[in-house]
Design an enzyme around this catalytic site. Structure first.
Site, short mmCIF file in Angstrom:
data_model
loop_
_atom_site.label_atom_id
_atom_site.label_comp_id
_atom_site.label_asym_id
_atom_site.label_seq_id
_atom_site.Cartn_x
_atom_site.Cartn_y
_atom_site.Cartn_z
N SER A 175 0.80 -1.23 0.00
CA SER A 175 0.00 0.00 0.00
C SER A 175 0.83 1.28 0.00
O SER A 175 0.29 2.36 -0.25
CB SER A 175 -0.96 0.02 1.19
N LYS B 182 1.14 4.89 7.08
CA LYS B 182 0.45 5.70 6.07
C LYS B 182 0.96 7.13 6.14
O LYS B 182 1.64 7.52 7.09
CB LYS B 182 -1.07 5.73 6.32
#
Length: 147
Positions: free
Chosen positions: A67, A104
């Protein structure tokens, strides 16, 4: 959601390991022939000193999943996470979201706080109204090549 695993903590009493570090650039293109004298030039570099600024607050995690590839974090990379840095929007962070760690980019859009992956394949994770904590800031990323 977990896309990291804890490898270890940097111990304050860890020994110094100096590695030879020549004062030359390693070009990634055609560089011609190196000077034979360059083998003897240089200094020593301690990787702990270079990459770890706060030993007692630094942890090593390993990335799992794809990701964050757009931010050059690949599966298997080692992430140095520093808890002593005050996180702010724009940082790549290690967050604890509903009991699971994730890496993230922390973004603020108006009143919304979001954890975003590197591309459009994964939706942003809204932090508003969710049990979450910005656990630390990813200070650097290191990859080990197979040899």
């Amino acid at each position: 959601m977990s896309n990291v695993k804890l490898i270890g903590i940097m111990r304050p009493d860890s020994p110094r390991v100096e590695i030879p570090c020549p004062d030359i650039l390693a070009r990634c293109g055609i560089a011609g022939f190196a000077s034979p004298a360059e083998d003897y030039a240089g200094r020593a570099l301690d990787l702990n000193e270079k990459f770890i600024k706060h030993k007692a607050a630094t942890f090593l995690f390993q990335a799992v999943g794809d990701s964050m590839e757009e931010y050059r974090i690949q599966e298997g990379d080692y992430l140095i996470v520093d808890r002593s840095i005050t996180a702010r929007a724009g940082h790549i962070v290690l967050a604890l979201v509903e009991g699971e760690f994730t890496v993230k980019k922390w973004i603020e859009r108006g009143q919304w706080q979001l954890l975003c992956s590197g591309g459009n394949r994964y939706p942003p994770i809204p932090l508003n109204g969710v049990e979450s904590q910005i656990w630390g800031v990813v200070r650097s990323n290191h990859i080990e090549f197979p040899v």
